[in-house]
Scaffold this motif. Structure first.
Motif, mmCIF file in Angstrom:
data_model
loop_
_atom_site.group_PDB
_atom_site.id
_atom_site.type_symbol
_atom_site.label_atom_id
_atom_site.label_comp_id
_atom_site.label_asym_id
_atom_site.label_seq_id
_atom_site.Cartn_x
_atom_site.Cartn_y
_atom_site.Cartn_z
ATOM 1 N N LYS A 51 7.063 12.893 -77.894
ATOM 2 C CA LYS A 51 7.154 12.240 -79.194
ATOM 3 C C LYS A 51 7.485 13.258 -80.280
ATOM 4 N N VAL A 52 8.157 12.796 -81.300
ATOM 5 C CA VAL A 52 8.357 13.581 -82.515
ATOM 6 C C VAL A 52 7.081 13.396 -83.333
ATOM 7 N N LEU A 53 6.522 14.507 -83.830
ATOM 8 C CA LEU A 53 5.256 14.458 -84.550
ATOM 9 C C LEU A 53 5.402 14.941 -85.990
ATOM 10 N N LEU A 54 4.612 14.340 -86.859
ATOM 11 C CA LEU A 54 4.440 14.842 -88.213
ATOM 12 C C LEU A 54 2.950 15.119 -88.362
ATOM 13 N N PHE B 148 7.688 8.290 -82.261
ATOM 14 C CA PHE B 148 7.253 9.120 -83.381
ATOM 15 C C PHE B 148 5.770 8.885 -83.614
ATOM 16 N N ALA B 149 5.049 9.921 -84.054
ATOM 17 C CA ALA B 149 3.641 9.741 -84.411
ATOM 18 C C ALA B 149 3.254 10.681 -85.547
ATOM 19 N N ARG C 17 10.254 16.677 -79.852
ATOM 20 C CA ARG C 17 9.689 16.048 -78.655
ATOM 21 C C ARG C 17 9.140 17.055 -77.645
ATOM 22 N N SER C 18 9.652 18.280 -77.673
ATOM 23 C CA SER C 18 9.192 19.299 -76.717
ATOM 24 C C SER C 18 7.974 20.067 -77.232
ATOM 25 N N ILE D 143 13.542 13.285 -89.504
ATOM 26 C CA ILE D 143 12.853 12.697 -88.351
ATOM 27 C C ILE D 143 13.853 11.942 -87.490
ATOM 28 N N GLU D 144 14.729 11.182 -88.130
ATOM 29 C CA GLU D 144 15.737 10.405 -87.402
ATOM 30 C C GLU D 144 16.605 11.289 -86.506
ATOM 31 N N ARG D 145 16.940 12.480 -86.993
ATOM 32 C CA ARG D 145 17.775 13.394 -86.187
ATOM 33 C C ARG D 145 17.053 13.838 -84.918
#
Length: 159
Positions: A25-28, A57-58, A134-135, A155-157
């Motif tokens: 997942k992409v994280l913020l 995303f999370a 994601r990694s 984030i979209e990228r």
């Protein structure tokens, strides 16, 4: 090579959660506070979670009381505030330090990976945001004044 996925943290209810649970997942990752001028960013953070969560995303929220004593509450009070005021559905972790000798190791790692302006590592205030791919690699750091909404293209990228 160390990544965000190598760390763990306690959730607001006291459960230890390995961040490898968010692998892929992409994280913020955000240090939060309930009584800060930037607290209304919870609304945008939750909007991002709802809009982009289904795509991998999370948002991960980490309450911190190191800046002006703006997160004085207990874990239960923080959970109630987030639920009732902002209907937060993203994971919230137990209150932590982000700077100093007692900083959560995850935040020491984040600051080492993405120093701030002029190479400073210390987090300056609540709602500093770290974007993670994601990694598990830290790809960006944004200060408190950068709104979550402004991060959508970035984030979209990564999605």
């Amino acid at each position: 090579m160390t990544t965000v996925h190598d760390f763990s943290a306690s959730t607001l209810d006291g459960q230890q959660l390995p961040l490898k649970a968010f692998a892929g997942k992409v994280l913020l990752i955000v240090n939060t506070a309930s009584a800060c001028g930037f607290t209304p960013q919870y609304e945008q953070l939750e909007a991002l979670q709802r809009m982009l969560g289904p795509r991998g995303f999370a948002v991960l929220g980490f309450p911190c009381n190191q800046f002006g004593g703006q997160e004085p509450g207990t874990a239960q009070e923080i959970a109630e505030f987030c639920a009732t005021k902002y209907d937060v559905t993203f994971p919230m972790f137990g209150k932590i330090d982000v700077n100093g000798d007692n900083a959560l190791p995850l935040f020491t790692y984040l600051k080492d990976e993405k120093p701030g302006i002029l190479g400073s590592k210390a987090i300056k205030w609540n709602f500093t945001k770290f974007l993670v791919d994601r990694s598990g690699k830290v790809v960006a750091r944004h200060g408190s004044a950068t709104t979550p909404q402004a991060l959508i293209p970035e984030i979209e990228r990564l999605l």
